[in-house]
Design an enzyme around this catalytic site. Structure first.
Site, PDB file in Angstrom:
ATOM      1  N   TRP A  81       0.821  -1.211   0.000  1.00  0.00           N
ATOM      2  CA  TRP A  81       0.000   0.000   0.000  1.00  0.00           C
ATOM      3  C   TRP A  81       0.860   1.268   0.000  1.00  0.00           C
ATOM      4  CZ3 TRP A  81      -4.930  -1.284  -0.928  1.00  0.00           C
ATOM      5  CH2 TRP A  81      -5.334  -2.576  -0.603  1.00  0.00           C
ATOM      6  N   LYS A 113      -6.153  -0.620  -4.753  1.00  0.00           N
ATOM      7  CA  LYS A 113      -6.903   0.626  -4.882  1.00  0.00           C
ATOM      8  C   LYS A 113      -6.034   1.602  -5.654  1.00  0.00           C
ATOM      9  CE  LYS A 113     -10.085   0.494  -0.946  1.00  0.00           C
ATOM     10  NZ  LYS A 113     -10.620   1.225   0.242  1.00  0.00           N
ATOM     11  N   ASP A 328     -33.366  -0.539 -15.587  1.00  0.00           N
ATOM     12  CA  ASP A 328     -34.053   0.047 -14.445  1.00  0.00           C
ATOM     13  C   ASP A 328     -34.147   1.564 -14.573  1.00  0.00           C
ATOM     14  OD1 ASP A 328     -35.006  -0.034 -11.553  1.00  0.00           O
ATOM     15  OD2 ASP A 328     -33.272   1.294 -11.404  1.00  0.00           O
ATOM     16  N   GLU A 382     -38.027  -0.277 -18.042  1.00  0.00           N
ATOM     17  CA  GLU A 382     -38.900   0.038 -16.923  1.00  0.00           C
ATOM     18  C   GLU A 382     -39.258   1.518 -17.019  1.00  0.00           C
ATOM     19  OE1 GLU A 382     -39.120   0.123 -12.070  1.00  0.00           O
ATOM     20  OE2 GLU A 382     -37.512   1.045 -13.206  1.00  0.00           O
TER      21      GLU A 382
END
Length: 663
Positions: A81, A113, A328, A382
């Site tokens: 890290w 990350k 959606d 939808e």
């Protein structure tokens, strides 16, 4: 003249708007073809950004779009890290990149990350195109996890043919709540335990909810953080592939409930404020925030956002062999006002009042990409607004979807059940709701979906039977409330499925009258999983009445499939009798008869039929094997008779029962 206008003369005053809409799309596709060669190439951004392995160099190219960032560094367990070890280089146009060799220790399942420096300081982010993210069970934080197994998943679904599916009979599912245990179900458990149930019931398609990673389980999967990562709480990407592969080998299509209407506002897990600008993927300020959903709204006019989402469409179809999507929140996508408090009572609302033309174009591009990758894929919108052309070809002036959800149908059933006594039900109201759909635009009909089953509402079974279900569902327990509930449950589902559209959807468990509601673990219920599961033991218990509803649903689905009912032209009204509450219509050469009356059973009930001949029973909701009373002899063959040159039938139309006759 556009075909859409020819089909609907009421659209003539808006032909210029429709043409502008089409031209806006054509202009964009021309730019894409010029700059990228094809829209398929354009939708390959996931092969360029994110982590992509280079076999020759034996390492990964990692690229990220972060135009407002000052610096980016890849951090992870492989480099302890340490942000100083693997900085990315700015190569222009907001793109940062790094090549990292296997020798540096990066490997399958490495946790990573990206540390982003902006004008506001440093923040650790999950890479935007990450394909797997895992949650720390103690801190609950999510971390990207490099997915690069030694062996690729071996598909065996080559013989699956989506064309053979025909009209979709959809079993809507949520992987996590698919198990009876009070906990989170897995892809592997779903594959083993639920798919055989779907096959036995006769549904030809499952619709998977909550596929893309979402930090809060209780969001039902609608607050997505990592758009290219299948949720790790249910298992690995390969386990999801195995589920889909097995479904295909059972002859079952799999469509994904895809959420491109908004994104989770979380900055640590999601895209929000990725480069520190506050408006990288989303609109700036209030325009980029949905107050009702507490989430972020995409800026569909930005090229990188457009490519991100279109590549996401392609990725799920190709990488996971999904057979299509239920998009959606389409109403929210289409309009700046997101449909909030707007009654779509005039055509101006579709073309002049608050329409987001970038969003309309995005949906056209999304349907184009999907069909270019998998021509037979199923695309469902939808949309509660009724946008004209949603399910028409783009060249005709439409948006290119195949089906729209018949969202008014479940709402109408709930209103009837909540506000009207059985004797006050009007046949014309039921018929108008089920038959009211746009010309040439196909509809997925449903009596209830997950929305109607959530806490704060009730399933149809619970509206009908409520607390009586706790005490009187034993087969040897006679109860008038349960008796009515079972009868009406069957009728509501059959009339919806047979008259409401060109496809049908059921939320899993509702076919057997699953009791109670859905409620995910949350602070308000002490993080309980009691209502975030499916109680399959109820329908598996042959001593309980749930099996009646289950078996009727199975017979209904079999009939719809065998007789190709939903691919036939729309149902044609034969008889509407408000006095006796009888509704009769014809579809696919079948006669559907419904007597909704709570008390009127009518001997020798006479009605007109389109063709003379002999008619036999092919489905009878009053059959004792479906929890009925067996008042009708199904062996009887009814022969038509002539009066004044017309053909008629006469049957015993018993109350609270439905029959299907075949000539």
């Amino acid at each position: 003249m556009l075909q859409l206008v020819e089909d609907d003369p009421w659209l003539q005053p808006y032909e210029a708007n429709l043409q502008t809409r089409l031209d806006y799309f054509l202009q964009r596709t021309a730019e894409i073809d010029k700059n990228y060669g094809s829209i398929q190439n354009y939708a390959l951004r996931h092969k360029e950004l994110g982590f992509n392995y280079d076999k020759k160099l034996k390492g990964w190219h990692y690229r990220e779009w972060a135009p407002a960032a000052k610096s980016l560094s890849l951090i992870g367990d492989f480099n302890k890290w340490d942000a100083s070890k693997h900085p990315l280089s700015n190569v222009g146009n907001g793109i940062w990149e790094l090549f990292i060799s296997e020798k540096d220790g990066l490997k399958h399942l490495s946790q990573v990350k990206v540390k982003v420096e902006s004008d506001h300081g440093f923040a650790d982010k999950i890479p935007a195109y990450t394909k797997y993210a895992v949650q720390n069970p103690e801190t609950h934080d999510f971390t990207a996890c490099l997915w690069h197994p030694a062996e690729e998943f071996q598909w065996t679904d080559q013989k699956f043919n989506l064309k053979k599916i025909g009209a979709p009979l959809i079993y809507e599912c949520h992987t996590g709540m698919a198990q009876e245990k009070e906990g989170v179900g897995t892809y592997a458990e779903f594959e083993k335990e639920v798919l055989p149930r779907v096959k036995a019931l006769g549904y030809n398609c499952i619709q998977l909810m909550a596929v893309a990673e979402h930090p809060y389980y209780g969001s039902f999967g609608y607050h997505v953080s990592n758009f290219f990562a299948p949720s790790s709480r249910f298992g690995t990407p390969d386990e999801l592939k195995s589920l889909i592969n097995t479904a295909h080998n059972m002859g079952i299509a799999v469509i994904m409930d895809i959420v491109h209407s908004h994104a989770v506002k979380n900055e640590a897990e999601g895209l929000n404020n990725f480069d520190g600008s506050g408006h990288q993927y989303f609109h700036e300020g209030g325009k980029g925030y949905h107050e009702g959903w507490d989430s972020k709204l995409f800026d569909y006019g930005k090229e990188e956002v457009e490519r991100f989402l279109l590549s996401n469409v392609r990725y799920w179809l190709e990488e996971f062999h999904f057979d299509g999507f239920r998009f959606d929140g389409v109403t929210s996508i289409l309009y700046h006002h997101h449909g909030n408090g707007v009654g779509f009572d005039h055509y101006d609302k579709y073309f002049k009042d608050g329409v987001d033309w970038d969003s309309v174009r995005y949906l056209q591009l999304a349907s184009t990409v999907a069909k270019s990758v998998k021509p037979d894929c199923i695309l469902i919108a939808e949309d509660m607004s009724g946008m004209p052309g949603m399910c028409q070809p783009i060249e005709a002036g439409g948006l290119g979807f195949d089906y729209r959800l018949g969202m008014g149908i479940p709402d109408s059933w709930i209103k009837l059940l909540k506000h009207k006594a059985d004797e006050d039900w009007k046949m014309d109201e039921i018929w108008n709701v089920l038959s009211n759909r746009r010309y040439k635009e196909k509809t997925i009909a449903y009596a209830e979906s997950h929305d109607q089953a959530m806490v704060g509402d009730k399933t149809i079974a619970f509206w009908l039977m409520d607390k009586e279900m706790y005490w009187h569902m034993s087969k040897d327990d006679d109860n008038l409330v349960i008796d009515r509930g079972i009868a009406m449950h069957k009728m509501i589902r059959l009339v919806t499925a047979s008259a409401g559209g060109e496809g049908y959807l059921n939320f899993f468990g509702n076919e057997f009258g699953h009791p109670e509601w859905l409620d995910f673990p949350r602070e308000g219920n002490d993080w309980s999983y009691k209502y975030a599961r499916r109680q399959w033991s109820l329908v598996d218990n042959k001593k309980l009445k749930y099996i009646y509803l289950n078996d009727f649903d199975k017979a209904m689905i079999k009939l719809l499939d065998k007789k190709i009912v939903l691919a036939a032209p729309a149902a044609q009204l034969i008889n509407m009798d408000e006095t006796n509450q009888v509704l009769i219509f014809e579809r696919a050469n079948l006669i559907f008869i419904f007597n909704f009356s709570p008390s009127n059973s009518i001997p020798d009930y006479k009605f007109w039929v389109p063709k003379k001949g002999k008619y036999k029973y092919v489905l009878n909701s009053d059959d004792k094997k479906f929890g009925g009373h067996g008042r009708v002899d199904e062996k009887v063959v009814h022969e038509s008779f002539e009066e004044n040159g017309e053909n008629y039938l006469a049957i015993y139309a018993v109350n609270r029962a439905a029959f299907v006759l075949e000539r």
